[in-house]
Structure formats: C-alpha cells, structure tokens
Design a protein around this motif. Structure first.
Motif, PDB file in Angstrom:
ATOM      1  N   TRP A  44       7.487  -6.814 -14.939  1.00 41.84           N
ATOM      2  CA  TRP A  44       6.988  -7.745 -14.106  1.00 41.84           C
ATOM      3  C   TRP A  44       8.832  -7.989 -13.285  1.00 41.84           C
ATOM      4  CZ3 TRP A  44       3.527 -10.319 -11.653  1.00 41.84           C
ATOM      5  CH2 TRP A  44       4.236 -11.444 -11.027  1.00 41.84           C
ATOM      6  N   THR A  45       9.988  -8.003 -13.904  1.00 41.63           N
ATOM      7  CA  THR A  45      10.840  -8.177 -13.753  1.00 41.63           C
ATOM      8  C   THR A  45      11.686  -6.973 -12.989  1.00 41.63           C
ATOM      9  OG1 THR A  45      12.220  -8.775 -15.430  1.00 41.63           O
ATOM     10  CG2 THR A  45      13.562  -7.959 -14.274  1.00 41.63           C
ATOM     11  N   THR A  46      10.751  -5.214 -11.866  1.00 38.30           N
ATOM     12  CA  THR A  46      10.749  -4.648 -11.391  1.00 38.30           C
ATOM     13  C   THR A  46      10.354  -5.622 -11.040  1.00 38.30           C
ATOM     14  OG1 THR A  46       9.860  -3.246 -13.344  1.00 38.30           O
ATOM     15  CG2 THR A  46      12.191  -2.732 -13.048  1.00 38.30           C
ATOM     16  N   SER A  47       8.671  -5.831 -10.571  1.00 37.30           N
ATOM     17  CA  SER A  47       7.736  -5.642  -9.486  1.00 37.30           C
ATOM     18  C   SER A  47       7.900  -7.315  -8.628  1.00 37.30           C
ATOM     19  CB  SER A  47       6.511  -5.432 -10.098  1.00 37.30           C
ATOM     20  OG  SER A  47       5.922  -6.733 -11.078  1.00 37.30           O
ATOM     21  N   LEU A  48       8.996  -7.831  -9.338  1.00 37.45           N
ATOM     22  CA  LEU A  48       8.519  -9.256  -8.922  1.00 37.45           C
ATOM     23  C   LEU A  48       8.225  -9.289  -7.859  1.00 37.45           C
ATOM     24  CD1 LEU A  48      12.135 -10.593 -10.723  1.00 37.45           C
ATOM     25  CD2 LEU A  48       9.773 -11.822 -10.631  1.00 37.45           C
TER      26      LEU A  48
END
Lengths: 502, 611
Positions: free
Chosen positions: A143-147
C-alpha cells in the motif's frame, strides 16, 4: 467503491485464501508497479463493458470476473476486451463521469462504482494471446508503494523501525497526528491489531488526527473501504490547539507518533497532567499506568533541536535521534569476455590477463605472417577470409549460448540507481509512569526491605565459590541429584518393570 | 508490556557507562552492581521502568543502601544551563576571541551564525601538557569509600582539582565531566526485557554472532516484510474423545479451513527471531495488562511463582496429572473442565501460530527463557507460547516416515489393562500417547501448507530452505529472509532473474515440458534451475541502518563511533501461483499483437513482474 460489511475483517489483516468481491486487491504489473483495485462482481454490462467491471492496464484488460475467487498470488491472463467501441458509445450516451478508464490508462486505474444500470447478461471473458498480471493481497508495504495520493509518505524502513521503537504491539493504543497519506496508519493498525472491539475487552487501536480537511475526508473513506473502522478513530483537528482527547475523554495511549511540522507545539498536550490550560483541569491523553513511547518525524535539524529541548523540559527520558539509511540492492550478471556474443550489457574485452595475452599473441602472429608473406594483389581478400575463421572458433554453440543468458558472468550486486538519502530525522523518547511519594510508601510497605538473604549480580570470587560448594553439597544430600536424574531413574524403573509395551 | 517491575522477572539494567546487563529481580535478595554499589531488590519491585535510580549512601542505622528516583530536572540540569546561556563558551574565552571569525582563516573554531561570536576557541591555546589531576588515586578511593552523595561529590572534587580546568574549552570540559560521571556516578536505569532490548544487550554486550548480528532495524524490517501480525483469536480443535484402546485412527483430522495466521520460521538466532515475531503476534508476554492495579498484579505473579515452585516436584509421577492442555484451557478463561481431555486432544491453537523448523533434533530457542518460556519443559506453567509455538525438525517436515516418533503408532491399552498398571506406568502411557498426537498434528498441519508467510534467519543455504518450504506457503504470502552477509541472498535472487524466467517460460528448459503448474510448484529442481523461478514475485534485497545522533544545545552531530561488523540484509518476495501453460509477456513498446517467441528471448522487452 462499495463499503465493506461491518465485522468483515480487513483484507490487510486477514485476506483469506482467495480473492473476494467488494474487497481491496493489488494488481502487480511489474516489479514496483502496483495498482489497487476494489474487486466487483457485476451482472451484465458495466460501464460500457460487456464483461462487467474491467480494469485496464498497459499489460492488457482484466475483467473482474477473471480476478474474483482465485487464490492470492495467481498469475492472471489478460482478456480480449472491446475497449474501442465502448468509448464511442459512452460519448453518445450522456455521462457525467468524464474521466473513465481509457484504453491507454496505465497508473492507478480503479474501476468505478457500479451505477446500477447493469442489464442483460455478462459476456464471458476470453483470454488474450499475451499479457498478464499477478494479484496480491494488500499489505501496508504494498500500500505504501502504491499510494494513490502522495503527500509525505512514511516508508517501510522508517515505519518498521518506528513501530518497533515505540513498542506498538497487539493491544497498544497509538496516537498518530498527521495521518497524511495513511501509510503509517495502515502499518500501525497491523501492529496494534488484536481483534475488533466488541467483546468488552480493551483492544489495540489507532487514534489518528488530521488537520487538512481534504486529506481527512480521503482517509475517512479509505478507512471505511479497507474495513478498518473500529480500529482507527480519525478526527479532523488542529492538535496544536485542541490536543488529543476524544470527546473530552482520554484515549489512554501508550505510544505516540507525531508527523507534524512543529511537534513541540503538540507536546504540551502529551503530559501526565494533561494540557496546560490554567483554569480547566484537563485529563491526560496518556495511559496513567503505562510507560509511553513517542516518536516525532521531522525532516529538518532545527525542528529536531526544538523538539528535543521541549521533550527534556516535559520530563521525557531516553531521548535519542536517529536517521534511517535504507538501500535496495540489485543483483546482476557482469559479463566480460572476448568469446561472448555481442549483446546488451556485455563487455567484449578480455576477461583476464590470460585472455588478453592470448589475443595479443594471436595478433602478433598474424602480423608476422603478413610481413613474411610476399605482397600480392589479393591480400585484402585473404585477410577477410581469415577473420571469420577465428570468430567461428570463439563462437559458442547453441546450448551454451542459451545458458549464457542466465548463468554466465560474475554475480554482482549494486545499489539501486536512485536512493532516498534522507527521509526524516526520528526523535524517540520515553515517558515513565509518574511515581509519587505515596506510591513509594505503598510499594515499600508491600515489599519490605531488610530481609535480604542472597546477593545476586557481581559477586566476588570467594562468595561465588562458597555458593557453588553449597549447591553441590545440597545435591549430594538429595542423593537423587535434581529433576533430570530423578526422571532418568524413574524411566529406568519403568523399563525394568513394564517389559513389553501393551 | 508490564507497567511495573514484577518479582522474579528478567530486566535489563543500564549502567552510566552504557553497559547493559540482564538480571532477575528475585524478592529478598541484594543486587550488587560492583563498583556502583549494592541495594535490596525489594526496592525495585513494583516500581516503574525507565526512570533513573540512584544508589544513596547508607543511612547510619541501616545496613543497606536505599534508592532514589532522580528527577529529570536533575538529569538535564547542565543541558538546561547550556540552553540558558546561548554562547556556550568557557569563562576563559576572552573578548579578543569575539573578533575572530571564520573569515580570518582560523582553523578549528566554531562560529555562532547569528552573533558572529566564536563559540569554541581554536587549538591555539594548547593546554599545558603537564596539566593533570592533582587528586591521587588513593585520595579518590578514600572519597569513594566515604559517603559521597552518590558519586557526585567525587566528580565535583575531581573537576575542582584539575589544574587546567579553566583552560579547557566547553567541549573538552563537557567530555571530561561526562567521562568522570560515567565512572563515578552511582545511577542506573531499569528497562523491561522485550525483544529489541534483549537483542540490543546481546548485540552490544554479549555475543552478537549468537543472534546472527541481527540489528533492531533488520529485526523490524523482517517482521514487516514477513507481514507478521496477530493472526486471529485462538481456535482449538474439538477433543476427539479417543479412548485408550484407540490408535492413530482416532486422531482429529487436520481442518485446512481452520488454519489461519500461521507463520513458518527457520531460526538460527537461538529464538531471538521467534521472540520478535511472538511479540508482534501478541503471544510473548504471559499477561497483558488489563488490571489497573500494578501492585495486585505483582503480588498475583509472586504467588504464582511460589505455586510453580511447588509444582516443580514432578507431578507427572502422580496419576492425576494436570496436562498442559488442561492448563491451557484454564488459561483461556474457559470454565474448568472436570473431565480431563483425552490423550489425542490437540493443545495447539489453529490460528496465530509460529511453526519453527529446526535442523537439530531439538530446537534451540534458549532466548525464550527470558520470557519465562522453556520449550523443553514437560510441565510448563501457563504461557501463551505453549499453544502457539509448534516445532518440528526438517526430517519430520520433509521425510516424516523416517522419523520414529511420527511413524511409530501410538500405544494402546484397554481400560481394564490400564487400571491394573502402576500409576507410573500409566502416566508414561498417557504421556507417550499425548506426544504422539502432538507430533502428528504438528507434522500434518505443517505439511498441509497454507502458511501466511515464511521468515528466516538461518545459517543454512536459503536455496535449500526455499526448495522445501515454498510449496507450503500460501499464494500471495510474503517471504522474508535475513542474512548477515549479502552473498547467499544475491545467489538466491539470481535464481529469479529476468533471463532465467524468460528461459523458463520460453520453453528452453526441457525437463518441465509437460508438467502442470501444480507439479511445477513441487518440482524438485535441476542443476541449472534449483528453484522454479516463477514461484516468487517482486524479489528484492535491501538493507537498512539507523545512524544515531547526539542532540545537545550547540553540539548536534552524528555519533562518532558505532558498532561495525555487518549491516545485515534481507531478501523479500511474494509467493506466486503461476498460471498453467505458456503465457507471453506484453511489452510497453509493442503494438497489441506480439509474437510470443520473439518477445520471450529479447531481454530488452519489459516483462510484467520482472525481477
């Protein structure tokens, strides 16, 4: 995006074994390219697609029917989807949504909400000849990389370290100010989660505050969509001014994370005595009986100096500032050699001194031959004839060539081309439980001193020897010599008496 | 974690020198800290963690030293004084210094940006080489023997007696004072034993190699990338109520759909990794703080300790043994079950578990002792790890039929025969049957797969670990492998390189020609392809390091020295479930229709999930 049914466990915390409808899934397009998708099970035509809801990527179109109820991690083939005529149809029919997913859309395509106009039958998806993606369950890391909306993001190397340092564990109540993009929120929910509230027991939760109204609404929706209600309490507030209480009640936090421009303005609210508002006695948002750990996240050193100074004046201890340096490493095959085929990433120079010597000797020899040979007209042609002969000798045969693709060359690692050399400074501190003279008196009464029998810790040699001697003597006196020996004796006895087993 | 220091618990003690030590706080003992002095342990029980304690001088009528909690104003007194005087120069800094600025080319002088004042003096004024401490060692010793206000008097005297104290710059003065404070002040701090604190102690003050040099940063990263978290309320299998004359057929079958939130672990750090994971899963500490009264908690704990001491007498000898399972059910707060569970009742939870695979016949989880858990104890007092920690050897996992305890059928006896036996023999009979059921459940459930993640910190080759564990990992589940050195991980990552994957999918590996995806998942590997390169997604190697800073007014900078050795690396990936048959990649630069064969061989084409 339909909201999840309450009490359904968030896909971040328990995704189950297969993909489900109305739940978040992550499509992995390539190594670091992730697309979050809310899977929908639709009947009939949807948004102009005969196959129902469809997500388009640069690797093809993926009707949700092919993504639903498959095991996580599955490789999914692209389907033949008519994206062209759909665009034209939409233009004719008046639709208020102007920016539907176009056929060329690549990033962050999220299928739109079902508009209820589904009718007729759903077309069966037909596999395309090429193109695929993988489907993954959501995790805070992905999720952090695809925010989808990027403000300041707390990345995995930072949040993993922070959560460990502030002792965010199942059951912890953590205050987070500056919810921001939500990366830290997701990671901290996972850390403190020990079940959804409801059975009366106190459960771990995240008490989050966000000042920016737009981000607050985005986050609010995200929490709902991700099934995190009950675990995250999000409040729209200026914490500098209004502090951290929820409806005037203390959230009883034992961990705090401040991602604010001026943490020192929020710190006075985070004391054992509550805010410093002279007239009205305020309750402290902290847990009265627990050690509280804090972390502030600031990019500039000036912010750190001020924060640390304030922390000291407010009685925090173990103040430490660290900076996280994170590196990703790539592995590759370094291919150097004269006999290697000319290819991308191949260095066609000698691999070692021997190879260089060999080539040089060869050139010299050829040179001598040329000199020795009487000059003729057909000289140039001769040279050309010779060259391929040498090359042929060097060339690899087919299976060798194939292996060369993945096995040849030296395995080396190097850092990723661009590194995040500074994210933020992390200030950590601890606020111990308040200890009054009455507490001390009570503890002293409960555990009276003066009856000490033994010394532990650093002993002088004589005492140590004496102790050891006593212990040995005691064991001898017991005869059986400890539990292990007793057990052994018993086993022997059993073996002797029982004979054959059953 | 506990809010107060509990009797008989392990704690980490931090001395002024920065040295840490782990000790147990046993009631009615004296704790000796060597040159720093000694004090009764009872003065720490029930008191808070993280505060700084000072060992006071003995009162004239008492035989022991009392402790005092040092208020933070006192701890920070000097820093506050520094803050109050913005130019922290020494009194010796004369007016002439003020005119000097960096422009004058004077080296080694620090200039305050705002005022232009020189903050430090340069090294021009060299301190007289003969300047020294005038107090002799004997005098210092004498001072230490006398009541000296917890070492503070010694330090003050030392400072006063130094001949060149007024020539020292504020920096060297601060350094000198810190040095002396570390040596003489009789203060310490108590911090709880949790995974990061214990690892720090092991890393800095004991043998770092025992925990494979695993730094806190790496421990945190492995936990996050392994997605290790609370895996759900404990669920127990129903007691099959097997009678004593029933054999293996009575064992409860594995129920795949109940198994959830399970992590597979390979741990060669002596249990440190398991402890860190258990902490993240909420199964490391014996009691969560629900009660408000820390004192009551403390006393309850004490009483428990006394009870367990009583139980130490081998209760297994008696017929009415209390099985581990029975204790567990009590622990879960269920009503007391008068009827003992049968031998084949599985004491393990189906959810939120750690399965440890070990190379020796017994797992080495010795660090768990610090949380009062002993994996080898047959009759353990209640601990959450008891029914959440499952361990099995590689032999049991890979070739269970060769393992005696798994493959030997359980003993059987009719109730009549059983009652004719002596209690000891009867006890042994039940113990063996229970052990059989436990091992059988652990092995069968592990081999059934469906793990939510794989976490490794092992000295074994990661390729061989993955060969046997990858088929057991659920699709989409993460894999996180820690290694103190980079090379084994690089070799592993190379097995998943783009060129290997393209070679695999393009059909140039004859061995795999007509195998289904399912067969390929359990494929035993070949020389060129030790692992199926399609089974992992997003493979990546990373490292992370925390750099610590000193933050003091006017003296903020990174620490000058830090622990060297290795940074540690982790390999991360997600388990993939490749589709059956050949799939062609689609490139960005190609038009809709791509020739599958040409794209497969050209490396330049961007392939999805290339790694």
């Amino acid at each position: 995006m339909t909201s999840t049914v309450p009490h359904q466990v968030s896909p971040f915390l328990d995704p189950g074994r297969r993909t489900k409808a109305d739940s978040l899934a992550i499509l992995q397009l390539s190594r670091d390219d992730f697309v979050p998708v809310y899977l929908q099970s639709t009947v009939g035509e949807h948004d102009g697609y005969a196959e129902g809801a469809v997500t388009n990527t640069r690797f093809g179109s993926f009707p949700h029917s092919t993504l639903l109820n498959v095991p996580w991690g599955s490789q999914i083939r692209a389907s033949k989807v008519d994206t062209g005529s759909r665009g034209r149809k939409r233009k004719r029919g008046v639709t208020e949504e102007a920016d539907g997913p176009s056929s060329e859309a690549t990033e962050n395509v999220v299928a739109e909400k079902e508009d209820g106009t589904a009718n007729g039958t759903t077309k069966q998806a037909v596999a395309d000849s090429s193109g695929f993606i993988h489907i993954l369950p959501p995790t805070p890391e992905i999720w952090t990389t695809s925010l989808p909306h990027r403000t300041q993001v707390v990345y995995t190397p930072d949040y993993s370290y922070i959560l460990q340092r502030i002792r965010a564990r199942p059951g912890t109540t953590i205050i987070e100010a500056g919810a921001g993009s939500g990366s830290f929120t997701h990671a901290s929910v996972r850390a403190v989660y020990n079940g959804y509230p409801g059975d009366g027991k106190r459960k771990g939760k995240v008490v989050s505050f966000e000042f920016n109204e737009e981000r607050y609404h985005k986050m609010k929706k995200e929490i709902l969509d991700h099934g995190l209600e009950g675990l995250v309490t999000l409040t729209h507030r200026d914490v500098y001014r209004d502090g951290f209480l929820l409806d005037g009640k203390s959230p009883e936090a034992d961990a705090v994370f401040l991602d604010l421009p001026a943490p020192w303005e929020a710190l006075p609210h985070l004391t054992r005595r509550g805010g410093k508002d002279g007239e009205t006695e305020r309750v402290s948002p902290l847990h009265p009986k627990k050690t509280v750990h804090i972390c502030t996240f600031s990019p500039c050193i000036e912010q750190v100096t001020r924060t640390v100074s304030t922390l000291r004046h407010l009685g925090w201890v173990d103040i430490e500032m660290v900076e996280i340096a994170h590196r990703k490493l790539h592995t590759l095959r370094e291919r150097v050699g004269l006999n290697l085929p000319v290819d991308r990433g191949v260095n066609n120079s000698p691999r070692d001194v021997e190879e260089a010597l060999g080539r040089l000797a060869e050139i010299e020899e050829r040179l001598r031959e040329t000199i020795a040979r009487p000059r003729t007209d057909g000289d140039d042609e001769d040279m050309e004839d010779e060259k391929p002969a040498v090359d042929a000798e060097k060339k690899m045969d087919a299976p060798e060539l194939l292996k060369y693709m993945w096995q040849d060359g030296r395995l080396v690692t190097r850092m990723e081309p661009e590194i995040k050399s500074h994210t933020s400074y992390l200030v950590f501190a601890v606020l111990p439980v308040e200890w009054t003279a009455e507490d001390e008196a009570a503890a002293l009464e409960k555990y009276p001193v003066g009856g000490e029998q033994k010394v532990v810790g650093q002993l002088d040699r004589k005492t140590r020897k004496e102790e050891r001697r006593q212990l040995l003597e005691q064991q001898k006196a017991n005869k059986s010599g400890g539990k292990r020996a007793r057990r052994k004796a018993r086993d022997e006895r059993i073996a002797a008496t029982s004979g054959d087993p059953a | 974690m506990y809010s107060a220091i509990l009797p008989n618990s392990w704690v980490v003690l931090k001395l002024p020198t920065g040295v840490t030590r782990t000790i147990t706080i046993s009631p009615n003992t004296t704790i000796s800290l060597g040159k720093y002095g000694s004090f009764p342990a009872n003065l720490l029980i029930g008191r808070p963690y993280y505060v700084t304690y000072e060992i006071q001088d003995k009162r004239p009528d008492e035989e022991f030293s009392r402790l005092r909690i040092v208020p933070t104003e006192e701890l920070y007194a000097e820093i506050f004084a520094d803050e109050a005087a913005p130019n922290c120069s020494t009194p010796a800094a004369e007016a002439t210094d003020a005119v000097l600025s960096a422009k004058d080319g004077v080296e080694f002088s620090l200039v305050d940006a705002e005022s232009g004042d020189v903050v430090t003096k340069s090294s021009r004024e060299v301190i007289d080489e003969n300047a020294r401490q005038t107090l002799t060692q004997e005098e210092i010793e004498e001072l230490k023997q006398k009541g000296n206000n917890a070492g503070k008097d010694v330090i003050a005297k030392l400072l006063l007696s130094h001949t060149a104290i007024d020539q020292k710059t504020s920096y060297s003065l601060a350094k000198y004072k810190l040095l002396k404070t570390k040596k003489y002040v009789r203060r310490f701090q108590i911090v709880p034993v949790d995974a990061p604190n214990l690892a720090h102690w092991q890393l800095e003050d004991r043998e770092a190699s025992k925990i494979m040099d695993m730094r806190a940063e790496m421990m945190a990263l492995v936990g996050c990338w392994g997605n290790v978290h609370y895996g759900g309320e404990p669920v127990f299998l129903e007691d099959p109520k097997a009678t004593t004359d029933q054999g293996e057929e009575a064992c409860a079958p594995i129920q795949q759909d109940l198994l959830k939130g399970r992590w597979l672990v390979v741990d060669d750090t002596g249990g440190m990794l398991v402890a860190a994971m258990a902490e993240r899963m909420g199964i490391l500490y014996t009691q969560e703080e629900e009660s408000d009264d820390s004192f009551r908690e403390a006393t309850v704990k004490e009483e428990e300790a006394v009870e367990t001491q009583g139980e130490d007498v081998d209760t297994e000898m008696a017929d009415g043994q209390e099985t581990v399972a029975a204790k567990k059910t009590e622990d879960e707060g269920k009503p007391k079950n008068k009827n003992r569970p049968s031998d084949f009742a599985i004491p393990f939870s189906q959810t939120n578990t750690i399965t440890v695979v070990h190379g020796a016949s017994q797992p080495n989880l010795s660090f768990l002792n610090y949380w009062n858990f002993d994996a080898t104890s047959p009759n353990h007092p209640p601990h959450p790890l008891l029914n959440h920690l499952l361990n099995l050897s590689w032999l049991q996992l890979v070739k269970p039929e060769l393992d005696t305890s798994y493959s030997t059928p359980p003993l059987k006896a009719t109730p009549e025969v059983l009652s004719s036996w002596k209690p000891t023999r009867r006890g042994n009979f039940h113990r063996k049957r229970r052990r059989y059921a436990r091992i059988r459940f652990i092995v069968d459930s592990a081999r059934a797969g469906g793990f939510s993640g794989l976490v490794c910190a092992s000295t074994m080759d990661p390729v061989s670990i993955l060969k046997h564990t990858l088929p057991l990992i659920d699709g989409g589940a993460p894999i996180a492998i820690y290694s103190p050195t980079l090379e084994p991980l690089a070799a592993l990552a190379d097995l998943f390189s783009v060129s290997r994957r393209t070679a695999w999918t393009s059909g140039s590996v004859p061995e795999i020609a007509d195998k289904t995806a399912e067969e390929l998942e359990r494929w035993e590997g070949s020389e060129d392809f030790p692992l199926n390169p399609m089974l992992l997604l997003g493979t990546s190697i990373q490292t992370s390091r925390a750099r610590r800073w000193q933050v003091l007014p006017g003296r903020t900078h990174p620490l000058m020295t830090e622990r060297g050795g290795t940074d540690g690396y982790i390999f991360t990936a997600w388990k993939a479930k490749p589709a059956d048959g050949r799939i062609a990649a689609r490139g960005r630069f190609k038009r809709r229709k791509t020739e599958p064969d040409s794209s497969a061989m050209v490396e330049a084409v961007e392939t999805p999930a290339s790694s």
